[in-house]
Scaffold this motif. Structure first.
Motif, PDB file in Angstrom:
ATOM      1  N   ALA A   1       0.848  -1.194   0.000  1.00 39.13           N
ATOM      2  CA  ALA A   1       0.000   0.000   0.000  1.00 39.13           C
ATOM      3  C   ALA A   1       0.879   1.237   0.000  1.00 39.13           C
ATOM      4  CB  ALA A   1      -0.904   0.008   1.232  1.00 39.13           C
ATOM      5  N   ILE A   2       0.621   2.149  -0.947  1.00 37.98           N
ATOM      6  CA  ILE A   2       1.259   3.468  -0.913  1.00 37.98           C
ATOM      7  C   ILE A   2       0.252   4.462  -0.345  1.00 37.98           C
ATOM      8  CG2 ILE A   2       2.163   5.394  -2.277  1.00 37.98           C
ATOM      9  CD1 ILE A   2       3.364   3.456  -4.217  1.00 37.98           C
ATOM     10  N   LEU A   3       0.599   5.076   0.793  1.00 34.94           N
ATOM     11  CA  LEU A   3      -0.218   6.152   1.344  1.00 34.94           C
ATOM     12  C   LEU A   3       0.280   7.461   0.745  1.00 34.94           C
ATOM     13  CD1 LEU A   3      -1.361   4.090   3.287  1.00 34.94           C
ATOM     14  CD2 LEU A   3      -0.908   5.659   5.167  1.00 34.94           C
ATOM     15  N   LYS A   4      -0.521   8.037  -0.131  1.00 39.30           N
ATOM     16  CA  LYS A   4      -0.163   9.293  -0.794  1.00 39.30           C
ATOM     17  C   LYS A   4      -0.647  10.444   0.081  1.00 39.30           C
ATOM     18  CE  LYS A   4      -0.848  11.840  -5.058  1.00 39.30           C
ATOM     19  NZ  LYS A   4      -1.538  11.925  -6.340  1.00 39.30           N
TER      20      LYS A   4
ATOM     21  N   ALA B   1      -3.185  -5.745   8.255  1.00 37.54           N
ATOM     22  CA  ALA B   1      -2.768  -7.147   8.083  1.00 37.54           C
ATOM     23  C   ALA B   1      -2.964  -7.644   6.651  1.00 37.54           C
ATOM     24  CB  ALA B   1      -3.540  -8.045   9.056  1.00 37.54           C
ATOM     25  N   ASP B   2      -3.738  -6.915   5.843  1.00 37.02           N
ATOM     26  CA  ASP B   2      -3.952  -7.298   4.439  1.00 37.02           C
ATOM     27  C   ASP B   2      -2.744  -6.985   3.565  1.00 37.02           C
ATOM     28  OD1 ASP B   2      -6.494  -8.097   5.089  1.00 37.02           O
ATOM     29  OD2 ASP B   2      -7.455  -6.235   4.420  1.00 37.02           O
ATOM     30  N   TRP B   3      -1.735  -6.313   4.126  1.00 34.07           N
ATOM     31  CA  TRP B   3      -0.628  -5.793   3.325  1.00 34.07           C
ATOM     32  C   TRP B   3       0.700  -6.392   3.752  1.00 34.07           C
ATOM     33  CZ3 TRP B   3      -2.349  -3.209  -0.770  1.00 34.07           C
ATOM     34  CH2 TRP B   3      -3.688  -2.793  -0.704  1.00 34.07           C
ATOM     35  N   ASP B   4       1.567  -6.578   2.760  1.00 32.23           N
ATOM     36  CA  ASP B   4       2.915  -7.117   3.022  1.00 32.23           C
ATOM     37  C   ASP B   4       3.945  -5.997   3.189  1.00 32.23           C
ATOM     38  OD1 ASP B   4       2.286 -10.006   2.663  1.00 32.23           O
ATOM     39  OD2 ASP B   4       1.726  -9.309   0.668  1.00 32.23           O
ATOM     40  N   GLY B   5       3.561  -4.786   2.804  1.00 30.04           N
ATOM     41  CA  GLY B   5       4.453  -3.637   2.944  1.00 30.04           C
ATOM     42  C   GLY B   5       3.668  -2.354   2.780  1.00 30.04           C
ATOM     43  N   VAL B   6       4.201  -1.265   3.358  1.00 29.78           N
ATOM     44  CA  VAL B   6       3.540   0.042   3.291  1.00 29.78           C
ATOM     45  C   VAL B   6       4.600   1.104   3.005  1.00 29.78           C
ATOM     46  CG1 VAL B   6       2.264   1.797   4.610  1.00 29.78           C
ATOM     47  CG2 VAL B   6       1.704  -0.633   4.903  1.00 29.78           C
ATOM     48  N   VAL B   7       4.278   2.019   2.080  1.00 39.29           N
ATOM     49  CA  VAL B   7       5.134   3.171   1.793  1.00 39.29           C
ATOM     50  C   VAL B   7       4.306   4.429   2.027  1.00 39.29           C
ATOM     51  CG1 VAL B   7       6.433   4.416   0.015  1.00 39.29           C
ATOM     52  CG2 VAL B   7       6.514   1.914   0.091  1.00 39.29           C
TER      53      VAL B   7
ATOM     54  N   LYS C   1       9.500  -8.763  -0.298  1.00 37.39           N
ATOM     55  CA  LYS C   1       9.342 -10.073  -0.962  1.00 37.39           C
ATOM     56  C   LYS C   1       9.898 -11.204  -0.090  1.00 37.39           C
ATOM     57  CE  LYS C   1      11.242  -8.610  -4.912  1.00 37.39           C
ATOM     58  NZ  LYS C   1      11.775  -8.658  -6.302  1.00 37.39           N
ATOM     59  N   HIS C   2      11.040 -10.962   0.507  1.00 35.34           N
ATOM     60  CA  HIS C   2      11.673 -11.975   1.382  1.00 35.34           C
ATOM     61  C   HIS C   2      10.765 -12.260   2.585  1.00 35.34           C
ATOM     62  CE1 HIS C   2      14.878 -14.191   3.381  1.00 35.34           C
ATOM     63  NE2 HIS C   2      14.615 -13.505   4.469  1.00 35.34           N
ATOM     64  N   ASN C   3      10.221 -11.215   3.166  1.00 35.30           N
ATOM     65  CA  ASN C   3       9.344 -11.343   4.329  1.00 35.30           C
ATOM     66  C   ASN C   3       8.063 -12.076   3.944  1.00 35.30           C
ATOM     67  OD1 ASN C   3       8.996 -10.590   7.139  1.00 35.30           O
ATOM     68  ND2 ASN C   3       7.318  -9.324   6.437  1.00 35.30           N
ATOM     69  N   HIS C   4       7.529 -11.766   2.774  1.00 33.45           N
ATOM     70  CA  HIS C   4       6.305 -12.391   2.269  1.00 33.45           C
ATOM     71  C   HIS C   4       6.517 -13.890   2.026  1.00 33.45           C
ATOM     72  CE1 HIS C   4       2.638 -12.935  -0.052  1.00 33.45           C
ATOM     73  NE2 HIS C   4       3.334 -13.358  -1.081  1.00 33.45           N
ATOM     74  N   ALA C   5       7.712 -14.220   1.532  1.00 35.78           N
ATOM     75  CA  ALA C   5       8.020 -15.629   1.235  1.00 35.78           C
ATOM     76  C   ALA C   5       8.207 -16.448   2.516  1.00 35.78           C
ATOM     77  CB  ALA C   5       9.261 -15.706   0.367  1.00 35.78           C
ATOM     78  N   GLY C   6       8.395 -15.727   3.644  1.00 31.30           N
ATOM     79  CA  GLY C   6       8.532 -16.390   4.936  1.00 31.30           C
ATOM     80  C   GLY C   6       9.886 -17.003   5.132  1.00 31.30           C
TER      81      GLY C   6
ATOM     82  N   VAL D   1       0.314  -0.461  11.709  1.00 29.73           N
ATOM     83  CA  VAL D   1       1.258  -1.157  10.829  1.00 29.73           C
ATOM     84  C   VAL D   1       2.522  -1.534  11.609  1.00 29.73           C
ATOM     85  CG1 VAL D   1       2.720  -0.919   8.774  1.00 29.73           C
ATOM     86  CG2 VAL D   1       0.403  -0.008   8.741  1.00 29.73           C
ATOM     87  N   VAL D   2       3.037  -0.571  12.383  1.00 34.30           N
ATOM     88  CA  VAL D   2       4.249  -0.815  13.183  1.00 34.30           C
ATOM     89  C   VAL D   2       3.981  -1.906  14.222  1.00 34.30           C
ATOM     90  CG1 VAL D   2       5.911   0.208  14.796  1.00 34.30           C
ATOM     91  CG2 VAL D   2       5.108   1.545  12.835  1.00 34.30           C
ATOM     92  N   ASP D   3       2.830  -1.825  14.883  1.00 34.23           N
ATOM     93  CA  ASP D   3       2.480  -2.825  15.908  1.00 34.23           C
ATOM     94  C   ASP D   3       2.414  -4.237  15.332  1.00 34.23           C
ATOM     95  OD1 ASP D   3       2.361  -0.935  17.893  1.00 34.23           O
ATOM     96  OD2 ASP D   3       0.167  -0.731  17.857  1.00 34.23           O
ATOM     97  N   MET D   4       2.026  -4.337  14.051  1.00 36.31           N
ATOM     98  CA  MET D   4       1.917  -5.654  13.398  1.00 36.31           C
ATOM     99  C   MET D   4       3.222  -6.083  12.738  1.00 36.31           C
ATOM    100  SD  MET D   4      -1.857  -5.524  11.655  1.00 36.31           S
ATOM    101  CE  MET D   4      -3.321  -5.226  12.610  1.00 36.31           C
TER     102      MET D   4
END
Length: 244
Positions: free
Chosen positions: A9-12, A56-62, A239-244, A87-90
């Protein structure tokens, strides 16, 4: 069956100057150019109160930069800060840039306000500290690198427990990490040298009023590949984090 792409997710949090948008597109396009095409990216206009529902639906946030000021504590910005905290807490990988860097610090209890010495703009050097040597995002970067910068507000004091990673002679808080996977950077990894020159051109009247030499600043702009590479490194980490 192929694995689904990691979702980012990109928060603009704002838009660039109209003349720059006409030539180069807006903030999200610059980030999309720097992030890996292997990510499934969705842009949310945080200024219009568009926020993803569950972090929790997201693997990364910018979180992007903005012409707005974090210290104004506008309602949309405060709501974005609360979402960022979740996001930080999760422990979801997050990268806050400029306004995003300041918003992250503010959300976590740091202090954000106008830099006592005014504006920092143009291509500047950033120096990494020893703490960056084993940082997952910064460890492969040179100790000193060039970066594009434009800001009037700064993180005046880091949140309790944050790890300072980078600084320069003007800005003591150029980069920090909080927890394992939340980073803030004051510099702009998404800026090309052409975008940086365009900013200085638009800012020229204000820079002159501040006693600076805009033409000299434009002439000293250079490419900043190490800083730009941060977006690819963040993509790899997601990607590495998503792959576990």
């Amino acid at each position: 069956m192929s694995q689904p792409k990691p979702r980012v997710a990109i928060l603009k949090t704002g838009s660039t100057y109209p003349s720059i948008e006409e030539q180069f597109g807006d903030f999200e396009q610059w980030f999309l150019r720097g992030l890996s095409p292997d990510l499934d990216v969705t842009v949310f206009n945080a200024q219009a109160d568009e926020l993803p529902s569950d972090p929790a639906d997201w693997d990364g946030v910018v979180v992007t930069g903005s012409p707005a000021m974090v210290s104004d504590r506008e309602p949309w910005s405060e709501r974005a800060a609360q979402w960022v905290l979740r996001v930080v807490d999760m422990n979801i990988p997050m990268l806050g840039v400029c306004y995003g860097h300041q918003l992250l610090a503010h959300a976590l209890g740091g202090e954000v306000g106008y830099h006592p010495e005014g504006r920092e703009s143009g291509t500047r050097r950033v120096e990494l500290l020893a703490s960056a040597q084993d940082d997952p995002l910064f460890r492969d970067m040179p100790r000193v690198f060039s970066a594009q910068l434009t800001h009037m507000q700064s993180v005046l004091s880091l949140p309790p427990g944050a790890v300072l990673l980078g600084r320069n002679e003007f800005e003591p808080h150029q980069a920090f990490r909080f927890g394992e996977r939340a980073w803030g950077v004051q510099f702009h990894p998404e800026f090309s040298s052409a975008v940086m020159k365009a900013y200085l051109t638009v800012q020229a009247p204000a820079l002159e009023q501040e006693g600076l030499d805009p033409q000299a600043m434009i002439n000293s702009v250079e490419d900043a590949p190490e800083a730009s590479g941060l977006l690819e490194r963040f993509s790899r980490l997601v990607k590495h984090n998503h792959a576990g």
